[in-house]
Scaffold this motif. Structure first.
Motif, PDB file in Angstrom:
ATOM      1  N   VAL A  50       0.821  -1.201  -0.097  1.00 55.42           N
ATOM      2  CA  VAL A  50      -0.104   0.037  -0.012  1.00 55.42           C
ATOM      3  C   VAL A  50       0.795   1.249   0.069  1.00 55.42           C
ATOM      4  CG1 VAL A  50      -1.659   1.202   1.190  1.00 55.42           C
ATOM      5  CG2 VAL A  50      -1.706  -1.135   1.339  1.00 55.42           C
ATOM      6  N   PRO A  51       0.601   2.398  -0.697  1.00 52.63           N
ATOM      7  CA  PRO A  51       1.393   3.306  -0.801  1.00 52.63           C
ATOM      8  C   PRO A  51       1.609   4.080   0.467  1.00 52.63           C
ATOM      9  CG  PRO A  51      -0.060   3.221  -2.908  1.00 52.63           C
ATOM     10  CD  PRO A  51      -0.363   2.350  -1.711  1.00 52.63           C
ATOM     11  N   ALA A  52       2.610   5.066   0.800  1.00 55.18           N
ATOM     12  CA  ALA A  52       2.926   5.390   2.174  1.00 55.18           C
ATOM     13  C   ALA A  52       1.832   6.585   2.436  1.00 55.18           C
ATOM     14  CB  ALA A  52       4.452   5.828   2.025  1.00 55.18           C
ATOM     15  N   GLU A  53       1.269   7.007   1.252  1.00 53.96           N
ATOM     16  CA  GLU A  53       0.595   8.360   1.598  1.00 53.96           C
ATOM     17  C   GLU A  53      -0.862   7.891   1.831  1.00 53.96           C
ATOM     18  OE1 GLU A  53       0.554   7.901  -2.745  1.00 53.96           O
ATOM     19  OE2 GLU A  53       1.876   7.582  -1.222  1.00 53.96           O
ATOM     20  N   VAL A  54      -1.336   6.593   2.134  1.00 55.47           N
ATOM     21  CA  VAL A  54      -2.328   6.245   2.293  1.00 55.47           C
ATOM     22  C   VAL A  54      -2.833   6.265   3.788  1.00 55.47           C
ATOM     23  CG1 VAL A  54      -3.975   4.215   2.232  1.00 55.47           C
ATOM     24  CG2 VAL A  54      -2.807   4.831   0.369  1.00 55.47           C
ATOM     25  N   THR A  55      -3.671   6.842   4.450  1.00 50.66           N
ATOM     26  CA  THR A  55      -3.815   6.960   5.822  1.00 50.66           C
ATOM     27  C   THR A  55      -5.008   6.102   6.265  1.00 50.66           C
ATOM     28  OG1 THR A  55      -5.523   8.566   5.307  1.00 50.66           O
ATOM     29  CG2 THR A  55      -3.262   9.353   5.698  1.00 50.66           C
ATOM     30  N   ALA A  56      -5.867   5.492   5.490  1.00 49.29           N
ATOM     31  CA  ALA A  56      -6.926   4.320   5.825  1.00 49.29           C
ATOM     32  C   ALA A  56      -7.180   3.441   4.843  1.00 49.29           C
ATOM     33  CB  ALA A  56      -7.992   5.136   6.599  1.00 49.29           C
ATOM     34  N   VAL A  57      -7.551   2.492   5.357  1.00 48.67           N
ATOM     35  CA  VAL A  57      -7.796   1.266   4.159  1.00 48.67           C
ATOM     36  C   VAL A  57      -8.799   0.467   4.763  1.00 48.67           C
ATOM     37  CG1 VAL A  57      -7.137  -0.733   2.848  1.00 48.67           C
ATOM     38  CG2 VAL A  57      -5.468   0.954   3.339  1.00 48.67           C
ATOM     39  N   ASP A  58     -10.074   0.338   4.026  1.00 51.66           N
ATOM     40  CA  ASP A  58     -11.293  -0.374   4.374  1.00 51.66           C
ATOM     41  C   ASP A  58     -11.630  -1.351   3.420  1.00 51.66           C
ATOM     42  OD1 ASP A  58     -12.089   1.304   7.143  1.00 51.66           O
ATOM     43  OD2 ASP A  58     -12.055   2.734   5.391  1.00 51.66           O
ATOM     44  N   VAL A  59     -12.410  -2.265   3.830  1.00 50.85           N
ATOM     45  CA  VAL A  59     -12.329  -3.370   2.594  1.00 50.85           C
ATOM     46  C   VAL A  59     -14.064  -3.629   2.824  1.00 50.85           C
ATOM     47  CG1 VAL A  59     -12.472  -5.770   1.914  1.00 50.85           C
ATOM     48  CG2 VAL A  59     -10.399  -4.478   2.505  1.00 50.85           C
ATOM     49  N   SER A  60     -14.903  -3.684   1.869  1.00 50.65           N
ATOM     50  CA  SER A  60     -16.222  -3.888   1.970  1.00 50.65           C
ATOM     51  C   SER A  60     -16.611  -5.025   1.060  1.00 50.65           C
ATOM     52  CB  SER A  60     -17.218  -2.547   1.517  1.00 50.65           C
ATOM     53  OG  SER A  60     -17.013  -2.266   0.313  1.00 50.65           O
ATOM     54  N   ILE A  61     -17.550  -5.885   1.482  1.00 49.20           N
ATOM     55  CA  ILE A  61     -18.381  -6.816   0.667  1.00 49.20           C
ATOM     56  C   ILE A  61     -19.393  -6.798   0.408  1.00 49.20           C
ATOM     57  CG2 ILE A  61     -18.070  -9.501   0.462  1.00 49.20           C
ATOM     58  CD1 ILE A  61     -15.702  -9.483   2.549  1.00 49.20           C
ATOM     59  N   ARG A  62     -20.130  -7.119  -0.614  1.00 48.88           N
ATOM     60  CA  ARG A  62     -21.469  -6.969  -0.984  1.00 48.88           C
ATOM     61  C   ARG A  62     -22.024  -7.577  -2.216  1.00 48.88           C
ATOM     62  NH1 ARG A  62     -23.461  -1.133  -0.921  1.00 48.88           N
ATOM     63  NH2 ARG A  62     -25.461  -2.043  -0.876  1.00 48.88           N
ATOM     64  N   PRO A  63     -22.814  -7.889  -2.698  1.00 49.10           N
ATOM     65  CA  PRO A  63     -24.359  -7.979  -1.837  1.00 49.10           C
ATOM     66  C   PRO A  63     -24.298  -9.278  -0.918  1.00 49.10           C
ATOM     67  CG  PRO A  63     -24.798  -8.639  -3.924  1.00 49.10           C
ATOM     68  CD  PRO A  63     -23.369  -8.417  -4.021  1.00 49.10           C
ATOM     69  N   LEU A  64     -24.691  -8.778   0.488  1.00 50.14           N
ATOM     70  CA  LEU A  64     -24.675 -10.096   1.443  1.00 50.14           C
ATOM     71  C   LEU A  64     -26.159 -10.205   1.893  1.00 50.14           C
ATOM     72  CD1 LEU A  64     -21.613  -9.499   3.674  1.00 50.14           C
ATOM     73  CD2 LEU A  64     -21.779 -11.029   1.591  1.00 50.14           C
ATOM     74  N   TYR A  65     -26.640 -11.311   2.349  1.00 48.97           N
ATOM     75  CA  TYR A  65     -27.997 -11.600   2.848  1.00 48.97           C
ATOM     76  C   TYR A  65     -27.871 -10.893   4.171  1.00 48.97           C
ATOM     77  CZ  TYR A  65     -29.521 -14.553  -1.144  1.00 48.97           C
ATOM     78  OH  TYR A  65     -29.893 -15.139  -2.140  1.00 48.97           O
ATOM     79  N   LYS A  66     -28.813 -10.337   4.597  1.00 46.80           N
ATOM     80  CA  LYS A  66     -28.895  -9.772   5.976  1.00 46.80           C
ATOM     81  C   LYS A  66     -29.886 -10.677   7.039  1.00 46.80           C
ATOM     82  CE  LYS A  66     -30.095  -5.431   8.314  1.00 46.80           C
ATOM     83  NZ  LYS A  66     -30.923  -4.230   8.335  1.00 46.80           N
ATOM     84  N   VAL A  67     -30.697 -11.289   6.552  1.00 48.30           N
ATOM     85  CA  VAL A  67     -31.764 -12.101   7.373  1.00 48.30           C
ATOM     86  C   VAL A  67     -31.686 -13.543   7.065  1.00 48.30           C
ATOM     87  CG1 VAL A  67     -34.024 -12.058   8.158  1.00 48.30           C
ATOM     88  CG2 VAL A  67     -33.084  -9.990   7.542  1.00 48.30           C
TER      89      VAL A  67
END
Length: 291
Positions: A29-46
């Motif tokens: 990851v480049p040094a200038e990056v201050t935060a990294v998030d990973v999202s996964i979708r579409p997921l079932y909820k119920v």
């Protein structure tokens, strides 16, 4: 034992109905990056009592921790399986805003009763497409996704390269820009993430009270968007963590409504308004800033 006192055998079959993401690592990851998030979708909820799933456009967002040039987490996270192919989006935050990179799994997506590990490598110099391999295994055996990504794989967010001038539909300080008043150097920014399950005024008040973080230059508090502001972002395909159904809460004068959206003939459209509260409606407030 039955009513006559005879012994009876009862066999109960159990199966896991969840996916376990056992670890995520993003390398180089480049040094200038201050935060990294990973999202996964579409997921079932119920999960229904009959074992079937419901509400197939939920998502899971996971924040990673930096270790040198690697951002990672080894904390297991459980979720319901994906509704078909799953999209894994890596979001990197820098001083210039957010960049988003997406990888789409095979047709099986993330099925139940699997353990998954995700490993991705960023390479700024490469000009290839995202490469990935995905195999599934029984519970207890690790499933590893490995893929590479670079700037050619970005594209679900248009970047504002001039940090001093916010532009509608782009990002400014990591926030999506809803509107700009260039004459008075004011802008309206959209919250980065969204929530649902807010079904009454008390829950709405609690949700607002929990919003302690504000972007630089904020001149007031977070508020519900107007219908006109919803029109800007609700159908924007570049929006991070966007909704595909039910819509967003908005304030029309003094009336709380849902700016409803849904897929019509394969196209995501605005489908009208629903007055009042509804647990499925997404809460994604806006805030005004000066720049």
């Amino acid at each position: 034992m039955d009513a006559r006192g005879d012994a009876k055998d009862l066999n109960i079959s159990l199966e896991r109905k969840v996916v376990c993401v056992t670890g995520i690592s993003i390398l180089e990851v480049p040094a200038e990056v201050t935060a990294v998030d990973v999202s996964i979708r579409p997921l079932y909820k119920v999960l229904k009592l009959d074992g079937s799933y419901y509400f197939e456009d939920f998502f899971m967002a996971i924040s990673l921790t930096k270790h040198d040039a690697t951002w990672e987490t080894n904390e297991p996270v459980y979720c319901f399986p994906s509704a078909g192919r799953a999209t894994i989006t890596i979001s990197m935050t820098t001083a210039e805003g957010e960049r988003h990179y997406s990888y789409v799994t095979g047709e099986e997506g993330l099925p139940a009763n699997k353990q998954v590990q995700i490993h991705a490598t960023y390479s700024e110099a490469w000009a290839t497409s995202i490469k990935a391999s995905l195999t599934y295994a029984a519970w207890g055996e690790p499933v590893t996704m490995t893929f590479d990504f670079n700037e050619d794989n970005a594209g679900n967010k248009r970047e504002n390269k001039d940090k001093a001038v916010p532009t509608v539909g782009q990002t400014y300080g990591g926030y999506y820009v809803v509107s700009v008043d260039a004459e008075h150097r004011k802008a309206v920014l959209l919250r980065k993430k969204q929530d649902n399950g807010i079904s009454n005024q008390d829950l709405l008040d609690t949700a607002f009270a929990a919003l302690v973080n504000k972007p630089t230059g904020a001149t007031g508090d977070w508020r519900l968007p107007t219908p006109a502001e919803c029109e800007v972002f609700a159908l924007d395909a570049t929006l991070s963590f966007r909704a595909f159904d039910h819509g967003y809460y908005c304030l029309d004068g003094e009336t709380i409504k849902s700016y409803d959206i849904g897929v019509v003939n394969g196209v995501l459209k605005h489908t009208g308004f629903t007055e009042g509260f509804r647990a499925e409606t997404w809460f994604r407030p806006v805030i005004e800033i000066t720049y």
